[in-house]
Design a protein around this motif. Structure first.
Motif, PDB file in Angstrom:
ATOM      1  N   LEU A 155     -28.237  10.173  20.902  1.00  0.00           N
ATOM      2  CA  LEU A 155     -29.239   9.329  19.697  1.00  0.00           C
ATOM      3  C   LEU A 155     -28.461   9.408  18.083  1.00  0.00           C
ATOM      4  CD1 LEU A 155     -30.414   7.068  18.682  1.00  0.00           C
ATOM      5  CD2 LEU A 155     -32.234   8.702  18.480  1.00  0.00           C
ATOM      6  N   ASN A 156     -28.798  10.916  17.451  1.00  0.00           N
ATOM      7  CA  ASN A 156     -27.273  10.631  16.481  1.00  0.00           C
ATOM      8  C   ASN A 156     -25.973  11.493  16.496  1.00  0.00           C
ATOM      9  OD1 ASN A 156     -30.091  12.132  16.054  1.00  0.00           O
ATOM     10  ND2 ASN A 156     -29.929  14.170  16.791  1.00  0.00           N
ATOM     11  N   LEU A 157     -25.235  11.525  17.507  1.00  0.00           N
ATOM     12  CA  LEU A 157     -24.154  11.131  17.222  1.00  0.00           C
ATOM     13  C   LEU A 157     -24.050   9.428  17.224  1.00  0.00           C
ATOM     14  CD1 LEU A 157     -21.162  12.344  18.580  1.00  0.00           C
ATOM     15  CD2 LEU A 157     -21.687  11.141  20.262  1.00  0.00           C
ATOM     16  N   TYR A 158     -24.903   8.768  18.012  1.00  0.00           N
ATOM     17  CA  TYR A 158     -24.903   7.496  17.587  1.00  0.00           C
ATOM     18  C   TYR A 158     -25.101   6.924  16.370  1.00  0.00           C
ATOM     19  CZ  TYR A 158     -25.973   2.253  18.412  1.00  0.00           C
ATOM     20  OH  TYR A 158     -26.086   1.291  17.595  1.00  0.00           O
ATOM     21  N   TRP A 159     -25.624   7.551  15.570  1.00  0.00           N
ATOM     22  CA  TRP A 159     -25.987   7.344  14.182  1.00  0.00           C
ATOM     23  C   TRP A 159     -24.737   7.267  13.558  1.00  0.00           C
ATOM     24  CZ3 TRP A 159     -31.682   8.909  14.389  1.00  0.00           C
ATOM     25  CH2 TRP A 159     -33.140   7.738  15.049  1.00  0.00           C
ATOM     26  N   ALA A 160     -23.990   9.042  13.640  1.00  0.00           N
ATOM     27  CA  ALA A 160     -23.263   9.409  12.969  1.00  0.00           C
ATOM     28  C   ALA A 160     -21.708   8.617  13.046  1.00  0.00           C
ATOM     29  CB  ALA A 160     -23.078  11.481  13.398  1.00  0.00           C
ATOM     30  N   GLY A 161     -21.669   8.359  14.136  1.00  0.00           N
ATOM     31  CA  GLY A 161     -20.932   7.044  14.162  1.00  0.00           C
ATOM     32  C   GLY A 161     -20.845   5.118  13.484  1.00  0.00           C
ATOM     33  N   GLY A 162     -22.189   5.513  12.779  1.00  0.00           N
ATOM     34  CA  GLY A 162     -22.289   4.423  12.333  1.00  0.00           C
ATOM     35  C   GLY A 162     -22.740   2.853  12.692  1.00  0.00           C
ATOM     36  N   GLY A 163     -23.661   3.266  14.132  1.00  0.00           N
ATOM     37  CA  GLY A 163     -23.958   2.164  14.944  1.00  0.00           C
ATOM     38  C   GLY A 163     -22.727   1.874  15.701  1.00  0.00           C
ATOM     39  N   ASN A 164     -21.421   2.635  16.409  1.00  0.00           N
ATOM     40  CA  ASN A 164     -21.105   1.629  16.647  1.00  0.00           C
ATOM     41  C   ASN A 164     -21.141   2.380  18.527  1.00  0.00           C
ATOM     42  OD1 ASN A 164     -18.565   1.553  17.443  1.00  0.00           O
ATOM     43  ND2 ASN A 164     -17.073   1.568  16.284  1.00  0.00           N
ATOM     44  N   VAL A 165     -20.368   2.158  18.978  1.00  0.00           N
ATOM     45  CA  VAL A 165     -21.093   1.655  20.450  1.00  0.00           C
ATOM     46  C   VAL A 165     -20.145   3.412  21.248  1.00  0.00           C
ATOM     47  CG1 VAL A 165     -21.032   1.630  23.110  1.00  0.00           C
ATOM     48  CG2 VAL A 165     -22.099   0.271  21.100  1.00  0.00           C
ATOM     49  N   ASN A 166     -18.360   3.204  20.524  1.00  0.00           N
ATOM     50  CA  ASN A 166     -17.847   3.873  20.855  1.00  0.00           C
ATOM     51  C   ASN A 166     -17.673   5.364  20.594  1.00  0.00           C
ATOM     52  OD1 ASN A 166     -16.554   2.047  22.222  1.00  0.00           O
ATOM     53  ND2 ASN A 166     -14.896   1.432  20.470  1.00  0.00           N
ATOM     54  N   ALA A 167     -18.358   5.353  19.421  1.00  0.00           N
ATOM     55  CA  ALA A 167     -18.850   7.046  18.567  1.00  0.00           C
ATOM     56  C   ALA A 167     -19.790   7.648  19.935  1.00  0.00           C
ATOM     57  CB  ALA A 167     -19.535   6.732  17.688  1.00  0.00           C
ATOM     58  N   LEU A 168     -19.634   7.428  21.203  1.00  0.00           N
ATOM     59  CA  LEU A 168     -20.406   8.469  21.949  1.00  0.00           C
ATOM     60  C   LEU A 168     -19.192   8.510  22.914  1.00  0.00           C
ATOM     61  CD1 LEU A 168     -23.269   5.781  23.643  1.00  0.00           C
ATOM     62  CD2 LEU A 168     -23.090   7.393  21.627  1.00  0.00           C
ATOM     63  N   LEU A 169     -17.575   7.787  22.926  1.00  0.00           N
ATOM     64  CA  LEU A 169     -16.655   8.669  23.927  1.00  0.00           C
ATOM     65  C   LEU A 169     -16.379  10.349  23.798  1.00  0.00           C
ATOM     66  CD1 LEU A 169     -13.874   5.622  22.555  1.00  0.00           C
ATOM     67  CD2 LEU A 169     -14.859   6.325  25.199  1.00  0.00           C
ATOM     68  N   PRO A 170     -16.064  10.323  25.043  1.00  0.00           N
ATOM     69  CA  PRO A 170     -15.949  12.173  24.964  1.00  0.00           C
ATOM     70  C   PRO A 170     -14.453  12.529  23.595  1.00  0.00           C
ATOM     71  CG  PRO A 170     -14.925  11.115  26.819  1.00  0.00           C
ATOM     72  CD  PRO A 170     -15.385  10.074  26.229  1.00  0.00           C
ATOM     73  N   ARG A 171     -14.122  13.357  23.116  1.00  0.00           N
ATOM     74  CA  ARG A 171     -13.113  13.300  22.344  1.00  0.00           C
ATOM     75  C   ARG A 171     -12.865  14.103  22.861  1.00  0.00           C
ATOM     76  NH1 ARG A 171     -17.252  16.543  17.471  1.00  0.00           N
ATOM     77  NH2 ARG A 171     -18.650  15.010  16.970  1.00  0.00           N
TER      78      ARG A 171
END
Length: 757
Positions: A155-171
């Protein structure tokens, strides 16, 4: 005024700030003065692997720090993967012709399924301001049978990405330590044939830092135009990887180390350029300017930065690719012409041209600029092309961009600056820097030059091929007529919709270059007005050597060195020569003067004397005045001189024959006169012989009117002495019968009476 909004990225710029690193704004509550932000990078820019729950700060306090420049609102630099669609990610990371989703999308979807019920059922306000965060996250973790830390982290990763689903992609974009060179402890790549056959000592060379530097040096030093990568590799091996040097037949030959103790050609290719495309073999093997001219990317156009007509002129010279014939004989070829064009940078209008027999030089370059800057109605009328001033306008440009040829000279710079303009030069070998004029050359060659008889097609004559001059039929005057028609058609009638702007389309501008030009003039898109015609003639037209005489100004041949030889068909007279008394003063002594004019148009010249004055050609041959160029005058004058020289023997012989016949008649007449004097009873004195000349003339006139024979003509005259042929002598009249003359009888009686006294 509210400075901070959701999804803004804040970065601390001072060590005294309330936080360090980079944070993203998750929620802003102005009513309660609460700001929720979540950190996603450290102060040094390093990414945080496990994100913590958002922190709460005072909105007013953070806004005060922003005004004090202790905290900055920075641009959100999202990774490229966050901006891609699922199809793009699948195409980038998925296997070819594999219907299954790639690993990146599957991992993202698993993470999204964990927090999807939380995100869809609760807002950040409910989770953070209302205190539901811990309970909702704990319930979801219990429901999935996972730890609370895992659900909170996603959830924190999703918020840190500005609510972008692609923020949950592995780096994965950071995998492999991009930009870092690993230390090799084992040879990379698949085993070679020696290692596969149980020969580990021959498995290959292990590249170290020193080896990489050597390979880069060899790559940059030996990969050059005309040299292959293989030859550069061998030179590098000879320089750094040789065991010893042997002497063979007096030559020092390097003995290379065994293949497994030195880098391979593939390693040389990989490590030589260091991943820099500007150091690739293709780039290094190009000659100077080839990459910039033929292979570089083209991010703009030739019109970038040009927003007014007359702002910049592209100038270049070329050949006309057509052999022409003389103005006085169509079987006398005179070669090709040199052509210089001036093209407007904004509209592509062909503003001016020089086309003549002189090679490109400072003189011809200035003549092209003068042609562009002056009215061309009279210029076209000379070649039977009728235009108005609006169809081919006069343009004096603020900047002239030429190459390092005909325009690069100090006199050219001074002349251009004399009309208030500047001269610039394109880099050597960079014809693409003045693309509009280069493309205009190709258009004119294909539309006119290569259609004519006698064309060279812009190439050298092949072996066994007839010389193109054998087919030449057009004179300079005829060629220029068709050239001007092509230019007028290009400027006035050829469509160019790609040059129309929105303003032009709204005003209904016709998509032709001349219409665009006059629209720019009416709307103020013009760099400046051209200078006066006198200033252009005084600064840009070439200086022609001339001589001032009592009958006018004659041009002097420019190809005779210090010898002064006048051009017979180039005599100029003007009112200023009479008013200022210049011709009267020159009757006693000729003066060398300098005039301005166009060697291709000798109808008029201009004398710079207390101003600039026009002088007209007063030659009687009106067709030569109109059509002949300076080259035609010189050619005809040389031809006439050669013809006179070849005919000198025959003329001298004719003159000698005529003189011989004359002197024979004179000798015969002298003999007859002497015999007549000897027949006199008393010698006649000189006074007696010259007396009564007027009366004798009257009597002679009477005899001639009566048709009597000429006195002194002997009917039994002997042949002319000296063996002169009668055909070379003047024709003689047939003998006439004698007639009775009272006057002659009177004279005879008078003579007899004097002798008897």
């Amino acid at each position: 005024m509210n400075y901070i909004q959701a999804n803004h990225v804040l970065r601390s710029t001072s060590e005294c700030g309330p936080f360090s690193g980079t944070y993203r704004v998750v929620l802003v509550n102005q009513q309660t003065d609460r700001l929720w932000i979540i950190q996603f990078t450290y102060a040094d820019g390093g990414a945080i692997s496990h994100l913590r729950m958002p922190r709460c700060y005072s909105v007013r306090a953070i806004e005060l720090l922003i005004r004090q420049l202790s905290v900055d609102i920075v641009e959100d630099a999202a990774p490229a993967e966050w901006l891609q669609s699922d199809a793009q990610i699948q195409a980038r990371y998925g296997r070819f012709n594999d219907a299954q989703r790639c690993s990146q999308l599957r991992r993202r979807d698993v993470r999204w399924s964990v927090i999807e019920p939380i995100v869809t059922r609760h807002t950040p306000f409910e989770l953070l301001e209302c205190g539901l965060y811990q309970g909702v996250v704990g319930s979801r973790a219990a429901e999935l049978g996972v730890c609370v830390k895992k659900v909170a982290g996603i959830l924190n990763l999703y918020w840190a990405g500005g609510g972008n689903v692609n923020a949950l992609l592995p780096r994965f974009h950071n995998s492999g330590a991009r930009g870092q060179i690993r230390i090799q402890r084992k040879k990379l790549g698949r085993p070679n044939i020696a290692a596969r056959n149980s020969m580990p000592e021959l498995e290959g060379f292990l590249i170290g830092e020193e080896d990489r530097q050597r390979l880069r040096f060899g790559w940059e030093t030996f990969v050059r135009p005309g040299k292959t990568v293989g030859s550069a590799y061998r030179r590098t091996m000879e320089a750094f990887y040789r065991a010893e040097t042997a002497s063979e037949e007096g030559e020092q030959v390097p003995i290379l180390k065994p293949a497994h103790e030195r880098p391979t050609l593939r390693q040389f290719r990989y490590w030589g350029n260091g991943g820099n495309t500007r150091k690739s073999a293709t780039y290094l093997q190009l000659f100077d300017g080839d990459f910039e001219r033929n292979f570089r990317a083209l991010p703009g156009t030739a019109r970038d930065g040009i927003n007014a007509i007359g702002q910049i002129a592209y100038c270049d010279a070329t050949s006309n690719d057509v052999h022409l014939v003389s103005a006085v004989s169509r079987i006398k070829p005179v070669g090709t012409l040199s052509r210089i064009k001036i093209v407007d940078g904004l509209t592509g209008l062909w503003a001016g041209i020089y086309c003549g027999f002189d090679s490109p030089s400072t003189k011809t370059a200035l003549m092209a600029a003068a042609n562009a800057a002056m009215d061309k109605v009279d210029f076209c009328a000379r070649f039977d092309v009728e235009i108005s001033s609006d169809m081919w306008p006069a343009i004096a440009f603020a900047r002239y961009l030429g190459d390092n040829g005909e325009f690069r000279s100090e006199p050219c710079k001074q002349s251009i600056s004399g009309i208030g303009s500047t001269l610039e030069f394109a880099p050597a070998g960079r014809a693409d820097s003045k693309g509009p004029v280069e493309s205009s050359h190709r258009q004119l060659h294909s539309r006119l030059d290569h259609k004519l008889e006698g064309t060279t097609y812009g190439r050298a004559r092949r072996r066994g091929e007839d010389h193109p001059a054998l087919d030449a039929v057009l004179t300079y005057f005829e060629y220029m007529r068709h050239l001007i028609r092509r230019i007028v058609h290009y400027n006035n009638y050829e469509r160019c919709e790609h040059l129309l702007t929105t303003e032009m389309r709204r005003d209904g501008v016709t998509p032709t270059r001349i219409s665009i030009y006059w629209w720019c003039v009416e709307n103020g898109y013009i760099a400046g007005a051209p200078p006066s015609a006198d200033a252009i003639r005084a600064h840009l037209l070439p200086a022609l050597p001339a001589v001032l005489t009592g009958s006018g100004i004659y041009l002097v041949r420019p190809d005779r060195g210090r010898k002064i030889e006048l051009i017979s068909g180039a005599r100029f007279v003007g009112e200023v020569l009479l008013k200022k008394g210049l011709m009267l003063r020159a009757r006693g002594r000729h003066e060398q003067v300098e005039v301005r004019g166009d060697p291709q148009d000798l109808r008029r010249i201009w004398l710079v004397f207390e101003g600039i004055h026009e002088l007209k050609n007063v030659s009687l041959d009106s067709l030569a005045v109109r059509e002949w160029t300076l080259a035609d005058h010189l050619s005809v004058q040389d031809g006439d001189a050669l013809a006179r020289h070849l005919a000198k023997t025959e003329l001298d012989q004719d003159e000698s024959a005529l003189d011989s016949a004359l002197f024979a008649d004179i000798d015969k007449a002298k003999q007859e006169k002497r015999r007549e004097l000897d027949r006199q009873v008393e010698p006649l004195s000189k006074k007696q012989r010259t007396a009564n000349i007027r009366r004798n003339r009257d009597e002679e006139k009477e005899l001639m009117w009566r048709g009597d024979d000429k006195p002194g003509k002997s009917p039994n005259a002997e042949p002319a002495v000296g063996g002169v042929s009668e055909s070379l002598l003047p024709p003689r009249s047939s003998p006439r019968p004698k007639s009775h003359s009272p006057a002659l009888d009177l004279l005879r009686n008078f003579g007899k009476n004097r002798r008897t006294k």
